[in-house]
Design a protein around this motif. Structure first.
Motif, PDB file in Angstrom:
ATOM      1  N   VAL A   1      -0.346   0.742  10.196  1.00 48.85           N
ATOM      2  CA  VAL A   1      -0.027  -0.092  11.350  1.00 48.85           C
ATOM      3  C   VAL A   1       1.078   0.585  12.157  1.00 48.85           C
ATOM      4  O   VAL A   1       2.123   0.960  11.595  1.00 48.85           O
ATOM      5  CB  VAL A   1       0.409  -1.504  10.907  1.00 48.85           C
ATOM      6  CG1 VAL A   1       0.793  -2.350  12.116  1.00 48.85           C
ATOM      7  CG2 VAL A   1      -0.726  -2.178  10.134  1.00 48.85           C
ATOM      8  N   LEU A   2       0.839   0.752  13.450  1.00 49.48           N
ATOM      9  CA  LEU A   2       1.763   1.487  14.302  1.00 49.48           C
ATOM     10  C   LEU A   2       2.603   0.555  15.160  1.00 49.48           C
ATOM     11  O   LEU A   2       2.068  -0.300  15.876  1.00 49.48           O
ATOM     12  CB  LEU A   2       1.007   2.444  15.222  1.00 49.48           C
ATOM     13  CG  LEU A   2       0.015   3.419  14.574  1.00 49.48           C
ATOM     14  CD1 LEU A   2      -0.537   4.370  15.628  1.00 49.48           C
ATOM     15  CD2 LEU A   2       0.662   4.189  13.437  1.00 49.48           C
ATOM     16  N   HIS A   3       3.903   0.737  15.095  1.00 50.98           N
ATOM     17  CA  HIS A   3       4.787   0.100  16.074  1.00 50.98           C
ATOM     18  C   HIS A   3       4.517   0.759  17.424  1.00 50.98           C
ATOM     19  O   HIS A   3       4.262   1.959  17.512  1.00 50.98           O
ATOM     20  CB  HIS A   3       6.237   0.292  15.652  1.00 50.98           C
ATOM     21  CG  HIS A   3       7.239  -0.301  16.582  1.00 50.98           C
ATOM     22  ND1 HIS A   3       7.231  -1.634  16.930  1.00 50.98           N
ATOM     23  CD2 HIS A   3       8.287   0.253  17.250  1.00 50.98           C
ATOM     24  CE1 HIS A   3       8.231  -1.880  17.757  1.00 50.98           C
ATOM     25  NE2 HIS A   3       8.885  -0.749  17.965  1.00 50.98           N
TER      26      HIS A   3
ATOM     27  N   GLN B   1       0.854  -1.169   0.000  1.00 51.40           N
ATOM     28  CA  GLN B   1       0.000   0.000   0.000  1.00 51.40           C
ATOM     29  C   GLN B   1       0.894   1.223   0.000  1.00 51.40           C
ATOM     30  O   GLN B   1       1.904   1.276   0.702  1.00 51.40           O
ATOM     31  CB  GLN B   1      -0.886  -0.014   1.244  1.00 51.40           C
ATOM     32  CG  GLN B   1      -1.844   1.149   1.367  1.00 51.40           C
ATOM     33  CD  GLN B   1      -2.579   1.138   2.696  1.00 51.40           C
ATOM     34  OE1 GLN B   1      -2.776   0.107   3.293  1.00 51.40           O
ATOM     35  NE2 GLN B   1      -2.961   2.296   3.158  1.00 51.40           N
ATOM     36  N   THR B   2       0.568   2.218  -0.802  1.00 51.85           N
ATOM     37  CA  THR B   2       1.445   3.374  -0.929  1.00 51.85           C
ATOM     38  C   THR B   2       0.844   4.659  -0.388  1.00 51.85           C
ATOM     39  O   THR B   2       1.565   5.636  -0.228  1.00 51.85           O
ATOM     40  CB  THR B   2       1.816   3.600  -2.399  1.00 51.85           C
ATOM     41  OG1 THR B   2       0.616   3.783  -3.171  1.00 51.85           O
ATOM     42  CG2 THR B   2       2.585   2.410  -2.953  1.00 51.85           C
ATOM     43  N   LEU B   3      -0.450   4.682  -0.078  1.00 55.31           N
ATOM     44  CA  LEU B   3      -1.072   5.922   0.367  1.00 55.31           C
ATOM     45  C   LEU B   3      -2.360   5.625   1.119  1.00 55.31           C
ATOM     46  O   LEU B   3      -3.066   4.672   0.813  1.00 55.31           O
ATOM     47  CB  LEU B   3      -1.379   6.824  -0.836  1.00 55.31           C
ATOM     48  CG  LEU B   3      -1.340   8.336  -0.614  1.00 55.31           C
ATOM     49  CD1 LEU B   3       0.044   8.782  -0.189  1.00 55.31           C
ATOM     50  CD2 LEU B   3      -1.752   9.069  -1.880  1.00 55.31           C
TER      51      LEU B   3
ATOM     52  N   ARG C   1       7.317  -6.625   5.727  1.00 60.36           N
ATOM     53  CA  ARG C   1       6.774  -7.932   6.098  1.00 60.36           C
ATOM     54  C   ARG C   1       5.259  -8.001   5.886  1.00 60.36           C
ATOM     55  O   ARG C   1       4.720  -9.034   5.452  1.00 60.36           O
ATOM     56  CB  ARG C   1       7.114  -8.227   7.560  1.00 60.36           C
ATOM     57  CG  ARG C   1       6.833  -9.654   8.018  1.00 60.36           C
ATOM     58  CD  ARG C   1       7.312  -9.829   9.459  1.00 60.36           C
ATOM     59  NE  ARG C   1       8.722  -9.568   9.584  1.00 60.36           N
ATOM     60  CZ  ARG C   1       9.680 -10.475   9.456  1.00 60.36           C
ATOM     61  NH1 ARG C   1       9.362 -11.731   9.191  1.00 60.36           N
ATOM     62  NH2 ARG C   1      10.956 -10.144   9.588  1.00 60.36           N
ATOM     63  N   PHE C   2       4.558  -6.920   6.212  1.00 59.12           N
ATOM     64  CA  PHE C   2       3.094  -6.942   6.150  1.00 59.12           C
ATOM     65  C   PHE C   2       2.525  -6.130   4.989  1.00 59.12           C
ATOM     66  O   PHE C   2       1.307  -6.083   4.814  1.00 59.12           O
ATOM     67  CB  PHE C   2       2.504  -6.457   7.477  1.00 59.12           C
ATOM     68  CG  PHE C   2       2.938  -7.269   8.659  1.00 59.12           C
ATOM     69  CD1 PHE C   2       2.482  -8.564   8.844  1.00 59.12           C
ATOM     70  CD2 PHE C   2       3.844  -6.750   9.576  1.00 59.12           C
ATOM     71  CE1 PHE C   2       2.896  -9.329   9.926  1.00 59.12           C
ATOM     72  CE2 PHE C   2       4.265  -7.503  10.668  1.00 59.12           C
ATOM     73  CZ  PHE C   2       3.801  -8.800  10.838  1.00 59.12           C
ATOM     74  N   GLY C   3       3.384  -5.471   4.227  1.00 56.37           N
ATOM     75  CA  GLY C   3       2.905  -4.701   3.090  1.00 56.37           C
ATOM     76  C   GLY C   3       2.031  -3.537   3.489  1.00 56.37           C
ATOM     77  O   GLY C   3       1.014  -3.260   2.841  1.00 56.37           O
ATOM     78  N   VAL C   4       2.406  -2.855   4.560  1.00 57.71           N
ATOM     79  CA  VAL C   4       1.599  -1.752   5.086  1.00 57.71           C
ATOM     80  C   VAL C   4       2.453  -0.506   5.250  1.00 57.71           C
ATOM     81  O   VAL C   4       3.675  -0.567   5.278  1.00 57.71           O
ATOM     82  CB  VAL C   4       0.974  -2.105   6.455  1.00 57.71           C
ATOM     83  CG1 VAL C   4      -0.008  -3.244   6.321  1.00 57.71           C
ATOM     84  CG2 VAL C   4       2.061  -2.435   7.488  1.00 57.71           C
ATOM     85  N   MET C   5       1.790   0.626   5.379  1.00 57.74           N
ATOM     86  CA  MET C   5       2.466   1.829   5.835  1.00 57.74           C
ATOM     87  C   MET C   5       2.560   1.762   7.357  1.00 57.74           C
ATOM     88  O   MET C   5       1.648   1.272   8.025  1.00 57.74           O
ATOM     89  CB  MET C   5       1.710   3.069   5.385  1.00 57.74           C
ATOM     90  CG  MET C   5       1.787   3.287   3.892  1.00 57.74           C
ATOM     91  SD  MET C   5       1.025   4.836   3.398  1.00 57.74           S
ATOM     92  CE  MET C   5      -0.646   4.542   3.935  1.00 57.74           C
TER      93      MET C   5
END
Length: 355
Positions: free
Chosen positions: A183-185, A3-5, A208-212
């Protein structure tokens, strides 16, 4: 899948855009609606993109019970019963409408973390622009799916979560329709020690999860958030309060308004400083190019006289031959008289220029 945006209330979030900075109010309203509205105003004045609240009651988040596990052991809230703590910290549901209205009037986005389906229903009725899944609720996959199914942007914190639990939550969100997903660390400690942050997880999580990715930051100060932006975080969430001295359930690890403004500026400055891969002089350096070292005549040289270490030197400014040619010049002879302080050029040196 990558995902890019993402977008929240029309604001793009992702690479190529400044980090989205969220001021987490939590229970720092101290049970006073006027203070809650003032917190929203303070966040807007500090330049935050959004204010986040939490939507629950003591009875929707826990049981009114004093059995094992229902009393906190250790940490900031040591000895307090869960039901008692949440009764103090919750944001009354009848405050939500005036808070959303006030945020709109101040030009700042307001959204919330719902903790059960009834909270989602309330927020839907108020046209909340996004949802946040708190770290402790990440394992509540029915709640994740319920929020995702609204079609609104979804932010999920991952404090305490294993790789498998994060994968399950991401799959649940996407399976229920989430498209705008961040997704927040997070380190679920209050406050969180710097040594516990492991911020290098951020780029790994993104791949790893393909997320921002972003950071829900419970450390003291702003350093961790700025470092996270340097590692690719597109979203920063930080607790804030009007005054730590006035107390509140989360005030001990919350920023005050001037510190929140510093966070916003520092994170955006860090993002701007990242720029892109670049070599060679940039626009900001153009005026200094002439101050590099170059070869100058350091004593008068007569026509036919040999150049030596006594009459040619590498000095500033940079209008002569590059210093790398010094060895090629030494021993050759001058084509004309050259006064002291003249920048050396190949037209002054007998023989052909090297290569």
């Amino acid at each position: 899948m990558s995902q890019t945006l993402a977008h929240i209330a029309g604001r793009p979030i992702g690479p190529g855009h400044p980090p989205y900075v969220v001021a987490e109010m939590s229970g720092n309203h101290n049970g006073d609606l006027r203070r809650a509205l003032d917190l929203i105003s303070a966040a807007a004045d500090a330049g935050a993109d959004a204010v986040k609240i939490q939507t629950y009651t003591a009875d929707t988040i826990t049981l009114d019970h004093d059995g094992p596990g229902f009393r906190i052991e250790g940490g900031l809230w040591d000895g307090r019963r869960l039901h008692e703590l949440y009764a103090e910290a919750h944001t009354p549901w009848d405050w939500h409408a005036p808070m959303f209205a006030h945020a709109r009037s101040r030009g700042v986005t307001l959204f919330s973390s719902p903790f059960d389906f009834t909270a989602v229903d309330l927020l839907e009725s108020l046209d909340a622009p996004a949802y946040k899944i708190a770290s402790f609720e990440l394992v509540d996959l029915p709640l994740v799916r319920r929020c995702a199914a609204t079609g609104r942007p979804l932010v999920m914190s991952t404090g305490m979560a294993s790789e498998a639990e994060i994968a399950e939550a991401v799959a649940a969100a996407r399976g229920a329709g989430a498209r705008d997903l961040v997704v927040l660390h997070c380190t679920s400690a209050y406050p969180a020690p710097m040594s516990s942050m492991n911020l290098v997880t951020l780029p790994d999580m993104a791949e790893r999860f393909g997320v921002m990715t972003g950071l829900s930051d419970h450390t003291l100060g702003t350093a961790a958030s700025v470092a996270a932006v340097a590692l690719g975080a597109v979203f920063i969430e930080k607790h804030f309060t009007l005054s730590r001295a006035e107390g509140g359930v989360d005030s001990a690890f919350s920023l005050e308004p001037d510190e929140l403004a510093e966070l916003v500026q520092s994170c955006r400055g860090a993002w701007e400083a990242l720029g892109g891969v670049a070599y060679g002089p940039g626009d900001a350096e153009a005026g200094n190019a002439g101050m590099r070292r170059s070869l100058y005549v350091s004593a008068p040289v007569r026509k036919g006289e040999a150049f030596t270490a006594d009459n040619v030197r590498s000095v500033r400014p940079g209008h002569g031959l590059p210093p790398k040619h010094l060895e090629a010049v030494i021993g050759r002879r001058a084509t004309r008289d050259i006064p002291f302080g003249e920048p050396l050029g190949w037209d002054m040196v007998e023989g052909d220029p090297p290569g």
